[in-house]
Every structure is written in structure tokens, then in C-alpha cells.
Design an enzyme around this catalytic site. Structure first.
Site, PDB file in Angstrom:
ATOM      1  N   ARG A  36      46.228  30.279  40.525  1.00 40.59           N
ATOM      2  CA  ARG A  36      44.412  30.271  40.527  1.00 40.59           C
ATOM      3  C   ARG A  36      43.443  30.064  41.307  1.00 40.59           C
ATOM      4  NH1 ARG A  36      42.999  32.559  34.435  1.00 40.59           N
ATOM      5  NH2 ARG A  36      44.872  33.779  34.626  1.00 40.59           N
ATOM      6  N   LYS A  72      52.412  26.830  37.048  1.00 43.89           N
ATOM      7  CA  LYS A  72      51.210  27.491  37.282  1.00 43.89           C
ATOM      8  C   LYS A  72      50.590  26.338  37.744  1.00 43.89           C
ATOM      9  CE  LYS A  72      48.448  31.554  35.875  1.00 43.89           C
ATOM     10  NZ  LYS A  72      49.338  32.533  35.942  1.00 43.89           N
ATOM     11  N   THR A 144      53.018  45.539  36.624  1.00 42.95           N
ATOM     12  CA  THR A 144      52.052  44.706  35.907  1.00 42.95           C
ATOM     13  C   THR A 144      51.289  46.020  34.794  1.00 42.95           C
ATOM     14  OG1 THR A 144      51.635  42.752  36.772  1.00 42.95           O
ATOM     15  CG2 THR A 144      50.521  42.505  35.076  1.00 42.95           C
ATOM     16  N   VAL A 178      44.088  45.924  37.357  1.00 46.80           N
ATOM     17  CA  VAL A 178      45.708  46.329  36.369  1.00 46.80           C
ATOM     18  C   VAL A 178      44.391  47.459  35.543  1.00 46.80           C
ATOM     19  CG1 VAL A 178      46.639  45.129  35.278  1.00 46.80           C
ATOM     20  CG2 VAL A 178      46.359  43.787  36.982  1.00 46.80           C
ATOM     21  N   ALA A 225      40.981  41.488  31.326  1.00 44.21           N
ATOM     22  CA  ALA A 225      39.932  40.892  31.940  1.00 44.21           C
ATOM     23  C   ALA A 225      40.114  39.222  31.537  1.00 44.21           C
ATOM     24  CB  ALA A 225      38.863  40.704  30.825  1.00 44.21           C
TER      25      ALA A 225
HETATM   26  N1  LIG Z   1      47.241  41.177  38.569  1.00 43.28           N
HETATM   27  C1  LIG Z   1      48.642  40.357  38.437  1.00 43.28           C
HETATM   28  O1  LIG Z   1      49.917  41.272  37.918  1.00 43.28           O
HETATM   29  C2  LIG Z   1      48.793  40.050  36.379  1.00 43.28           C
HETATM   30  C3  LIG Z   1      49.896  40.513  36.400  1.00 43.28           C
HETATM   31  C4  LIG Z   1      49.875  39.069  34.385  1.00 43.28           C
HETATM   32  C5  LIG Z   1      48.361  39.181  34.072  1.00 43.28           C
HETATM   33  N2  LIG Z   1      47.569  39.284  34.524  1.00 43.28           N
HETATM   34  C6  LIG Z   1      46.424  39.347  33.585  1.00 43.28           C
HETATM   35  O2  LIG Z   1      46.142  40.559  33.753  1.00 43.28           O
HETATM   36  C7  LIG Z   1      44.827  40.113  33.617  1.00 43.28           C
HETATM   37  C8  LIG Z   1      43.431  41.488  34.679  1.00 43.28           C
HETATM   38  O3  LIG Z   1      43.970  40.882  35.717  1.00 43.28           O
HETATM   39  P1  LIG Z   1      43.254  41.413  37.412  1.00 43.28           P
HETATM   40  O4  LIG Z   1      44.588  41.239  38.734  1.00 43.28           O
HETATM   41  O5  LIG Z   1      43.512  43.096  37.372  1.00 43.28           O
HETATM   42  O6  LIG Z   1      42.163  40.526  37.330  1.00 43.28           O
HETATM   43  P2  LIG Z   1      41.171  41.054  38.749  1.00 43.28           P
HETATM   44  O7  LIG Z   1      40.059  40.095  38.672  1.00 43.28           O
HETATM   45  O8  LIG Z   1      41.357  42.498  39.487  1.00 43.28           O
HETATM   46  O9  LIG Z   1      39.866  41.940  37.176  1.00 43.28           O
HETATM   47  C9  LIG Z   1      39.290  41.394  35.959  1.00 43.28           C
HETATM   48  C10 LIG Z   1      38.318  42.219  35.885  1.00 43.28           C
HETATM   49  O10 LIG Z   1      37.596  41.736  34.339  1.00 43.28           O
HETATM   50  C11 LIG Z   1      36.497  41.360  34.407  1.00 43.28           C
HETATM   51  N3  LIG Z   1      36.039  40.229  33.733  1.00 43.28           N
HETATM   52  C12 LIG Z   1      35.803  38.840  33.387  1.00 43.28           C
HETATM   53  N4  LIG Z   1      35.515  38.405  32.595  1.00 43.28           N
HETATM   54  C13 LIG Z   1      34.930  39.950  31.731  1.00 43.28           C
HETATM   55  C14 LIG Z   1      34.588  39.110  30.170  1.00 43.28           C
HETATM   56  N5  LIG Z   1      34.174  38.690  29.772  1.00 43.28           N
HETATM   57  N6  LIG Z   1      34.602  40.614  30.371  1.00 43.28           N
HETATM   58  C15 LIG Z   1      35.427  42.050  30.677  1.00 43.28           C
HETATM   59  N7  LIG Z   1      35.783  42.450  31.695  1.00 43.28           N
HETATM   60  C16 LIG Z   1      35.604  41.007  32.557  1.00 43.28           C
HETATM   61  C17 LIG Z   1      36.261  40.794  36.329  1.00 43.28           C
HETATM   62  O11 LIG Z   1      35.215  41.559  36.509  1.00 43.28           O
HETATM   63  C18 LIG Z   1      37.112  42.075  37.401  1.00 43.28           C
HETATM   64  O12 LIG Z   1      36.560  43.421  37.275  1.00 43.28           O
HETATM   65  C19 LIG Z   1      43.976  38.595  33.998  1.00 43.28           C
HETATM   66  O13 LIG Z   1      43.766  37.805  32.875  1.00 43.28           O
HETATM   67  C20 LIG Z   1      44.768  38.496  34.877  1.00 43.28           C
HETATM   68  O14 LIG Z   1      45.638  36.908  35.015  1.00 43.28           O
HETATM   69  C21 LIG Z   1      47.376  40.231  35.746  1.00 43.28           C
END
Ligand SMILES: NC(=O)c1ccc[n+]([C@@H]2O[C@H](COP(=O)([O-])OP(=O)(O)OC[C@H]3O[C@@H](n4cnc5c(N)ncnc54)[C@H](O)[C@@H]3O)[C@@H](O)[C@H]2O)c1
Length: 313
Positions: A36, A72, A144, A178, A225
Site C-alpha cells: 500500500r 502487508k 476480486t 473493483v 472504498a
Molecule cells: N483491487 C483488488 O484486487 C482488491 C483486492 C482485495 C481488496 N481490495 C480492496 O477493495 C477496495 C477497493 O479497491 P479498488 O482496487 O477498487 O481501489 P480504487 O482505489 O480503484 O477505488 C477506491 C475508490 O474509493 C474511493 N473512495 C476513497 N475513500 C472513499 C470514501 N470514504 N467514500 C467513498 N469513496 C471513497 C476512491 O475515490 C476510489 O474511487 C479497497 O479497500 C481495496 O483494499 C481490492
């Protein structure tokens, strides 16, 4: 109680920035977890984050039946990143990953992507998800999202008596990579999305302000998010009957699971619902299986959620 195997915090020689790795457990096998990269108010906030996230990775691997432990890493951004500085801090971080001799293997997470994994690989072999043109599996967002959709089917069957969410109102908080794929995978549902980034508002789906996303009356809430969104305070005002999403560490603490149950809200733990990415990546990159076989493993999340919710009854 201290339950991690190691926490190592370093100041990078090239960048002068702080990077850290938390190794929660290697009991089941080498530990895996994302890297991260983001600003934190204080270094202690980053330490808290990396410790919680690494433990969640152990739970995720265990729930998915993957022979790995959890870890992590965090790169703390303390000033504006130029391309040179980004590269330097990634190389510093790769040095740190190498100190673990393969006990920690990194993938992308919030703030990093396949191109960053390519930079890590210049120094360490222990980086997954390189861009596809470099022989990796690239972004894990697709698998995911697929895993979350599989979890949603099982949970919907449990709560609404059908795996089909057609006509149901689904609020997705976090319209990132996602969240968007989940929205597109739920054709027929009434989708309402929310994001702190207003530029994500396209008009294609309904929209709700992020402060309201957890209060809106809905059938399903998808936290996609950030973590720490389900607290005693937010649970009191939740408007959804079912919560399933990819955001890691959704509960502010474990007692919130009891509060959700008291309110009759079904919550699928994030370490179960969000495992599709790690399942797919390890299937392809470690086990060498093809795309379709790896996706079938991701789809196994549906059966895992059936078992979990069946046990709770
Ligand atoms: N990408 C993966 O493969 C994966 C795997 C496991 C878990 N995750 C988790 O899933 C979540 C989403 O992942 P992603 O890859 O889509 O991330 P990303 O950064 O593409 O999308 C996250 C979105 O959330 C928005 N955001 C941030 N804070 C916010 C809030 N308080 N309220 C509303 N929106 C908010 C951001 O503007 C962004 O558009 C994260 O928590 C990530 O850790 C992702």
C-alpha cells in the site's frame, strides 16, 4: 497481545521515505499481501494499518484454503511524488522485501499497480502481478470483483431466497476499479454508487453523497472504498439488509459483528468476499493453471459463503 512474527520499519537509502513490512504469519506457508502506498497523518497510523491488514491477509488465505500466511507492506508518502522519487522509494522497498528471503511476497494494493511491481522486480523476485506483457497477471481487480459477485449470489440466496439481485437496490460505496466492475456485473439491479471523487459520477448509475451511502435504505450495501466503515455509530443508522464488499477491514473492531447480528443485518466478512484477487493470482502465478481454471477457483467463494452463512443459522 502481540501476534505478529515480524514488523520491520526502514528509512529508504535512496528516497529517505519510510517503508515497512508486517509479517503476520508464515505458519501455513510464505506470507503474501499487497503493498500500500499513500500518505498517513503519523507513522504510527501506518504501523496500525499494516498490522491490521497483514492479519486480515492471514484470515483471507485461511478462508480461501490457500497455503500461505498473511503479510502487508506500506510505503508512507510524505511529500509530492515525482516519477524519480516513486521509483526510488519502490527500489528501497524492494530491498526491504528481500530481507525476508521469500517469507514475504508482495502484490499491488491501494496506491500501487502492476507497473510498480515491475520496478520491485528489478531488485526482488518476490513480487506478483506484473503487467501481462511482462508475463504477470496484471491487475487483480477483475478477479476480486468476480469473487464479490460470487459472494453476493450466495448471500442473496440466504437473505432474499434467490441468488438473483434483479430489481433489488444495491449501494456501492467506492466507485473505483473493483466497485465499477461489481456495478457492471449486477445487470438488472438498481445500482446507486458513491465516491469521494466527484469525477467518478458519470450519470450511468444512481449517485449518493459518500456521507449518506451507509444510511440509504437499500437491499444491499457494497463497501468498496476504505476500511473502518462499520462502527458502532454507522451500524446504528445502516439502511441495508445485507453487506458484502471488497474493502479490507470493514469493521472498526470485532465487536461490531455482534452489533450487526443484533440488528439482523447479514455481513459477509471482507476476508472471505475479497479473496478473489489473491486466489486468482496465486493460481496463475504459483500453480501455473490457466485463466479459466483460476476463475473457477475464484467462483469457489460462492460455496464458501454458503458454508459460512449456513453455520451461522
Ligand atoms: N483491487 C483488488 O484486487 C482488491 C483486492 C482485495 C481488496 N481490495 C480492496 O477493495 C477496495 C477497493 O479497491 P479498488 O482496487 O477498487 O481501489 P480504487 O482505489 O480503484 O477505488 C477506491 C475508490 O474509493 C474511493 N473512495 C476513497 N475513500 C472513499 C470514501 N470514504 N467514500 C467513498 N469513496 C471513497 C476512491 O475515490 C476510489 O474511487 C479497497 O479497500 C481495496 O483494499 C481490492
Amino acid at each position: 497481545m502481540w501476534e505478529h512474527e515480524q514488523l520491520v520499519v526502514r528509512t529508504g537509502e535512496r528516497s529517505g521515505m519510510t517503508t515497512m513490512v508486517a509479517l503476520h504469519s508464515t505458519k501455513a506457508g510464505p506470507a503474501v499481501g499487497g503493498c500500500r502506498m499513500k500518505p498517513y497523518g503519523r507513522i504510527t497510523d501506518a504501523v496500525t494499518d499494516v498490522l491490521r491488514l497483514s492479519k486480515a491477509m492471514t484470515l483471507k488465505c485461511e478462508a480461501a484454503g490457500i497455503p500461505h500466511g498473511g503479510a502487508k507492506s506500506v510505503i508512507v508518502i510524505d511529500r509530492p511524488l515525482t516519477p524519480e522519487l516513486r521509483r526510488d522509494v519502490l527500489l528501497d522497498h524492494a530491498d526491504l522485501i528481500n530481507e525476508f528471503g521469500g517469507a514475504y511476497r508482495a502484490g499491488p494494493d491501494v496506491g500501487t499497480g502492476p507497473e510498480d511491481m515491475l520496478v520491485l522486480r528489478e531488485i526482488t523476485p518476490h513480487a506478483y502481478c506484473l503487467p501481462e506483457e511482462h508475463g504477470g497477471t496484471g491487475s487483480s481487480s477483475g478477479p476480486t470483483a468476480r469473487g464479490v459477485l460470487a459472494a453476493l449470489k450466495a448471500a442473496s440466496q440466504h437473505v432474499f431466497g434467490t441468488p438473483d439481485l434483479t430489481g433489488r437496490k444495491v449501494v456501492i460505496s467506492g466507485f473505483g476499479s473493483v466497485g465499477e466492475l461489481i456495478a457492471r456485473g449486477l445487470a438488472g439491479a438498481e445500482i446507486v454508487v458513491s465516491d469521494v471523487d466527484e469525477s467518478r459520477r458519470t450519470g450511468e448509475f444512481g449517485w449518493v453523497h459518500p456521507d449518506e451511502a451507509y444510511r440509504v435504505e437499500a437491499d444491499v450495501l457494497v463497501p468498496a472504498a476504505v476500511g473502518g466503515v462499520l462502527s458502532p455509530e454507522t451500524v446504528r443508522h445502516l439502511g441495508a439488509k445485507l453487506i458484502v464488499g471488497p474493502a479490507n477491514n470493514q469493521l472498526t473492531d470485532d465487536s461490531v459483528a455482534g452489533l450487526l447480528a443484533e440488528r439482523g443485518i447479514v455481513w459477509v466478512p471482507d476476508h472471505v468476499a475479497s479473496a478473489g484477487g489473491v486466489i486468482y493470482t496465486l493460481a496463475r502465478e504459483d500453480d501455473g493453471v490457466d485463466h479459466e481454471t483460476a476463475l473457477k477457483r475464484v467462483d469457489g467463494i460462492e460455496a464458501a459463503v454458503h458454508r459460512l452463512l449456513g453455520e451461522r443459522q
